[in-house]
Design a protein around this motif. Structure first.
Motif, short mmCIF file in Angstrom:
data_model
loop_
_atom_site.label_atom_id
_atom_site.label_comp_id
_atom_site.label_asym_id
_atom_site.label_seq_id
_atom_site.Cartn_x
_atom_site.Cartn_y
_atom_site.Cartn_z
N ARG A 143 -3.87 6.67 -2.20
CA ARG A 143 -4.48 6.15 -0.97
C ARG A 143 -4.43 4.63 -1.03
O ARG A 143 -4.38 4.05 -2.12
CB ARG A 143 -5.94 6.60 -0.88
N PRO A 144 -4.50 3.96 0.10
CA PRO A 144 -4.53 2.48 0.06
C PRO A 144 -5.76 1.98 -0.70
O PRO A 144 -6.84 2.57 -0.61
CB PRO A 144 -4.61 2.09 1.54
N TRP A 145 -5.56 0.92 -1.47
CA TRP A 145 -6.69 0.26 -2.13
C TRP A 145 -7.38 -0.63 -1.10
O TRP A 145 -6.74 -1.46 -0.45
CB TRP A 145 -6.21 -0.57 -3.32
N THR A 146 -8.66 -0.42 -0.96
CA THR A 146 -9.42 -1.15 0.05
C THR A 146 -10.53 -1.94 -0.63
O THR A 146 -11.20 -1.42 -1.52
CB THR A 146 -10.03 -0.18 1.08
N VAL A 147 -10.72 -3.16 -0.22
CA VAL A 147 -11.80 -3.99 -0.75
C VAL A 147 -13.09 -3.61 -0.03
O VAL A 147 -13.29 -3.97 1.14
CB VAL A 147 -11.51 -5.48 -0.59
N PHE A 148 -13.93 -2.86 -0.71
CA PHE A 148 -15.24 -2.53 -0.17
C PHE A 148 -16.28 -3.49 -0.74
O PHE A 148 -16.15 -3.98 -1.86
CB PHE A 148 -15.64 -1.10 -0.54
N ASP A 197 -8.89 2.98 -9.41
CA ASP A 197 -8.23 1.95 -8.61
C ASP A 197 -7.21 1.28 -9.51
O ASP A 197 -7.55 0.78 -10.58
CB ASP A 197 -9.24 0.92 -8.11
N ARG A 234 -5.07 -3.08 -7.88
CA ARG A 234 -5.32 -3.50 -6.50
C ARG A 234 -4.19 -3.05 -5.57
O ARG A 234 -3.89 -3.70 -4.57
CB ARG A 234 -5.48 -5.02 -6.42
N ASN A 266 -5.73 3.45 -4.54
CA ASN A 266 -6.81 4.28 -5.07
C ASN A 266 -6.18 5.64 -5.34
O ASN A 266 -5.56 6.23 -4.45
CB ASN A 266 -7.96 4.38 -4.07
N LYS A 291 0.86 -1.19 0.00
CA LYS A 291 0.00 0.00 0.00
C LYS A 291 0.89 1.23 0.00
O LYS A 291 2.06 1.17 0.37
CB LYS A 291 -0.92 0.00 1.22
#
Length: 957
Positions: free
Chosen positions: A307-312, A355, A358, A361, A281
């Motif tokens: 920004r960190p990629w987050t799995v929403f 994004d 992976r 963001n 990240k």
């Protein structure tokens, strides 16, 4: 797909199209596989399921999705996604994911080396478009679009694909053959753009694997690859648990599901299933700025917020919040474009949310400055962003963006019945890759409407989003200049920290814009005649009293789509051939220069909420406006085009902007062999005629708004007009709309000057030489033979397409697959219908500088062989069948028929040739191919060219 008319081409080709049915050995019924329907895509999501898709999971872990879709008719599209890309590679494996993609296509335990391509060609598959693959940071996707799919052909294709996944033939022989092709692909990358990308990735993703894991890999790792090390990569990542099979097409979904089960259920992974690697990240403490000096790339400044990629979970509220961010970015981009159009410090600028791999963001802001002053441009762009963060937008601004989004969503709902299976399959692949879902167009619209009803789009919420999307772990900037500056890094860092408060406060309020503000036209024109040109296709011709011709076809197979073309004037035939002119700026500046008192800003507001288009291009024998619309907006689409001809505005800013943009990137036209060909080849092939190619720098510098208007004003006002309207419309209403617009124009003077002559260059004993400034290991070779032009030779032009396909297939086999010298050689036949000369058959390849002679030897050898003896039946079938299948697929759309008859109101031969298309192509014989080769592929008439590295070329890229 609802069909109200079966195009005669389909029926005609059905009589002559003998698609070979591959023999399939008798097999017992496949072993039943215990699977439960598993909507795996929607895990954790509350979105409406798209019930047209049927999801499932095999007992070995393979996930699949199948769906019936009849666009285009008869086709089945297959996508096999492997959840492994270049980020799954170890340092010694860089490039292996992509290399394995190449090797898989060569063959497997089920299919001998190179045979899968030939099998698919016999089934009508075009190599490189219908059968292809792509490798990214996070996935490898295999693509097959099988036209007119039969049960036997689909069974054979699934057998090939399953073998490619489970047991590709990774041998030292196949590796030795394919490695040079992959290295050639790497070599052919444009050097300047490659260096820019490398710098950008290294800055944006500093500290993360994606910073140095480009899918193309490294020469060192690819050279060191062995069959054993590539096999190890395959066994580690090519596993059923990491595979998704997507099948969509004009066939019963239960049949498609059975194919997946039959061919993929026995696949077993080797060894334990490894955990996916950590993609990392964004982290603080990395460099915040980078700079390069690349004269081949326009000056630019790029700012990124990572920004960190987050799995929403892909939920309703998640999508609604993302819509607010989208509206905020759209408002900022519209303000930036307004500034650029009015002559600001930047030519273009825009922000984007994405994004990436992976891994992060990212909010990206790209700025192309006017000239070299990137500091002022970046400051002004940051000022516009800062203004959006400190001062809320007006509700009118928000409502404009919402109206355009809503218009787009409504159009998607209207045209959903004719969405192609290929696009739906690709959309699903993309959703899987980014851990999102797909839903119906209606459900997407409902999500949007509920957000509007809940008053989620307010000045306060959009202002908050304008702040949120520009916050993150780190802000980083990259600048490209054309001259070295030892203080550049310091300046870039300072530019990110400079106070920009108050520098972006200029806003432009347009107010209400309506079609009533367009210039008034005259009284509606009178219809003189209405006749049917082609009864089977129901194509009609209407003539108006002022000389305007209308060609139209009412056909509702493409629900909600109406295609409009307006051909006027003389096109290339009307441009000066004895001197340079400002014609080059037409496609960039003509539509943007406005109508009446309305500029491009107002026109955007006028059509943004409607389903309308406004494209412009130059054809051989006509200029052309084009747009896609619908039945409701068709009258105003026609009015827009007609008023542009009747009352064009001449805003000088678009001309100045086009001129500055082209000059800022002019050095790039020498930066690679491909760029040099784009700049010079067509002009050279027309013996220096200035109507072709990109003009000299001096011509661009000499172009002014006054000289632009002097050229284009009379061109807009003279010559015949042919309006073409094809699609889901009402014929009588269309005639009325054309009468009120184009029929209301004053009669236009005919063009009396004869079209300038066109000459093909004389044979040269040694190739013409041009130099490039890119990689020292790059060159290009071109050879061309003159053919013909004009509608009298349409039949011959179609058979030349067959000759070109055979030539291309041999060149790919010998130059790429066997010699490994070029990744993307090509052969094409060009036969301009609107000219009296200028047709050609042309072959080209990107090759190492020491292989240009080899290219010419190979190309001339293929040409001589085509002249010496007829092709065999199988080779002809493998060339003909994909062409016939392409025609069948294209003929299900109205654009295909419109392109066939355009210009037909003045040239009956084009209309007459519609009925002969099927047999002209499908009945081409080996003797005809040989006769055409003998007629045109004459050594005494060929012309050749090479693009070689010049003294400024860069060693090692």
């Amino acid at each position: 797909m609802p069909r109200t008319l079966r195009p005669p081409l389909l029926a005609s080709l059905a009589l002559v199209l003998l698609v070979p049915v591959l023999p399939v050995q008798a097999q017992t019924a496949p072993r039943p596989v215990q699977t439960a329907e598993d909507p795996w895509l929607y895990k954790g999501s509350d979105l409406v399921h798209d019930d047209e898709w049927k999801f499932g999971r095999l007992s070995n872990g393979v996930r699949y999705a199948v769906r019936k879709n009849g666009v285009p008719p008869g086709q089945v599209s297959v996508r096999v996604r492997i959840d492994a890309g270049s980020l799954n590679e170890q340092e010694s494996e860089r490039g292996f994911a992509h290399l394995l993609e190449h090797l898989s296509f060569r063959g497997s335990t089920f299919v001998p080396d190179g045979e899968s391509k030939r099998i698919w060609q016999r089934l009508g598959v075009t190599f490189g478009s219908d059968s292809n693959a792509s490798t990214t940071f996070t996935q490898t996707v295999y693509k097959l679009d099988l036209p007119t799919a039969t049960a036997a052909g689909l069974d054979e294709s699934f057998k090939i694909l399953a073998g490619m996944m489970a047991a590709p033939a990774i041998t030292q022989a196949s590796l030795t053959a394919e490695r040079p092709v992959v290295l050639a692909e790497a070599r052919e990358q444009p050097g300047a753009q490659e260096r820019l990308q490398d710098t950008m990735l290294g800055l944006m993703f500093a500290g993360q694997p994606v910073a140095n894991r480009k899918p193309i890999g490294t020469t060192a790792a690819l050279t060191a690859a062995t069959a054993e090390t590539v096999q190890a990569f395959h066994d580690r990542w090519y596993r059923p648990e990491r595979a998704v099979v997507i099948v969509i097409g004009d066939m019963d979904p239960t049949v498609l599901e059975a194919m997946v089960q039959k061919h993929f259920a026995s696949w077993r992974g080797k060894g334990p299933n490894p955990a996916s690697p950590d993609f990392g990240k964004p982290v603080e403490g990395q460099p915040v700025a980078a700079s390069i000096v690349e004269s081949a790339v326009p000056p630019l400044a790029m700012m990124t917020i990572v920004r960190p990629w987050t799995v929403f979970s892909d939920t309703v509220i998640f999508n609604q919040k993302r819509m607010i961010d989208l509206v905020a970015v759209r408002i900022i981009n519209r303000r930036l474009e307004t500034r650029a159009r009015s002559g600001g410090s930047f030519l273009a600028a825009g922000a984007d949310l994405s994004d990436v791999a992976r891994s992060a963001n990212v909010t990206t802001v790209n700025v192309m400055p006017v000239g070299a002053d990137w500091e002022t441009a970046l400051r002004d762009v940051r000022g516009v962003i800062a203004d959006a963060q400190t001062s809320a937008p007006t509700q009118a601004e928000i409502d404009r963006e919402l109206a355009e989004i809503e218009s787009s969503m409504k159009q998607r709902i209207a045209t959903a019945p004719v969405e192609s299976g290929m696009k739906l399959a690709d959309d699903l692949v993309e959703a899987v890759d980014i851990n999102e879902t797909v839903t119906t167009p209606e459900a997407s619209y409902d999500i949007f409407k509920s957000a509007v009803a809940a008053k989620m789009f307010t000045p306060e919420t959009v202002q908050a989003a304008s702040k949120r999307v520009f916050e993150g772990t780190a802000v980083r900037a990259l600048v490209n200049t054309h001259t070295p500056d030892p203080q550049l890094m310091t300046k870039v860092t300072a530019a990110l920290q400079a106070d920009v408060a108050g520098s972006g406060a200029r806003r432009k309020a347009l107010g209400d814009i309506s079609f009533a503000q367009l210039p008034k036209l005259g009284a509606p024109g009178k219809m003189v005649s209405r006749t049917t040109l082609l009864p089977e296709l129901e194509i009609e011709k209407v003539v108006f009293a002022n000389g305007v011709n209308l060609l139209m076809r009412k056909d509702s197979t493409e629900t909600g789509k109406v295609y409009v073309n307006v051909r006027f004037g003389g096109g290339l035939n009307a441009l000066p051939a004895d001197r340079p002119s400002p014609a080059w700026a037409g496609e960039m500046a003509l539509t943007a220069s406005g109508i009446g008192k309305l500029g491009q800003e107002e026109l955007d507001a006028l059509i943004g909420r409607r389903q309308m288009g406004f494209d412009f291009d130059i054809n051989a024998d006509a200029f052309r406006f084009g747009g896609q619309t619908n039945k409701e907006d068709l009258p105003d689409q026609l009015r827009l085009f007609a008023t542009k001809l009747a009352a064009p505005a001449w805003d000088p800013n678009p001309v100045t902007r086009a001129k500055t943009a082209v000059l800022s990137g002019y050095a790039g036209l020498s930066s690679s062999p491909d760029a040099v060909l784009g700049r010079d080849l067509e002009k050279l092939l027309h013996s220096g005629d200035p109507r072709w190619g990109i003009p000299e720098r001096g011509t661009i510098e000499a172009t002014t708004p006054a000289s632009f208007r002097k050229l284009w004003a009379p061109l807009l006002a003279s010559g015949p007009i042919e309006v073409e309207v094809f699609g889901d419309m009402d014929s009588d209403a269309t005639i009325k709309a054309v009468a009120e617009t184009f029929g209301a124009l004053k009669p236009r003077p005919a063009r009396t000057a004869a079209a300038p002559a066109i000459t093909f260059p004389a044979h040269v004993d040694k190739p013409v030489v041009r130099l490039h400034t890119g990689k020292a290991d790059q060159a290009a070779a071109v050879i061309a033979w003159p053919t013909g032009a004009g509608s009298a030779g349409i039949t011959e032009s179609r058979k030349l397409e067959v000759l070109a396909a055979i030539f291309r297939d041999r060149l790919i086999d010998q130059l790429r697959s066997q010699a490994g010298v070029s990744y993307s050689p090509n052969v094409a036949s060009q036969w301009p219908l609107g000219l009296t000369a200028g047709g050609k058959l042309i072959a080209l390849g990107m090759v190492p500088p020491d292989k240009t002679d080899f290219f010419f030897q190979l190309a001339r050898g293929i040409a001589a062989d085509l002249v010496a003896k007829p092709v065999d039946a199988d080779e002809l079938t493998r060339a003909l069948t994909p062409i016939k299948q392409q025609l069948i697929r294209q003929s299900s759309g109205n654009m295909f028929w419109m392109r066939l008859v355009e210009g037909g109101s003045y040239d009956q031969a084009r209309v007459d040739a519609v009925d002969t298309l099927a047999r002209d192509v499908a009945l081409t014989s080996p003797a005809e191919v040989q006769a055409l080769a003998a007629k045109y592929l004459q050594p005494s008439k060929d012309w050749s060219m090479v693009v070689m590295p010049g003294p400024d070329a860069k060693a090692g890229g």
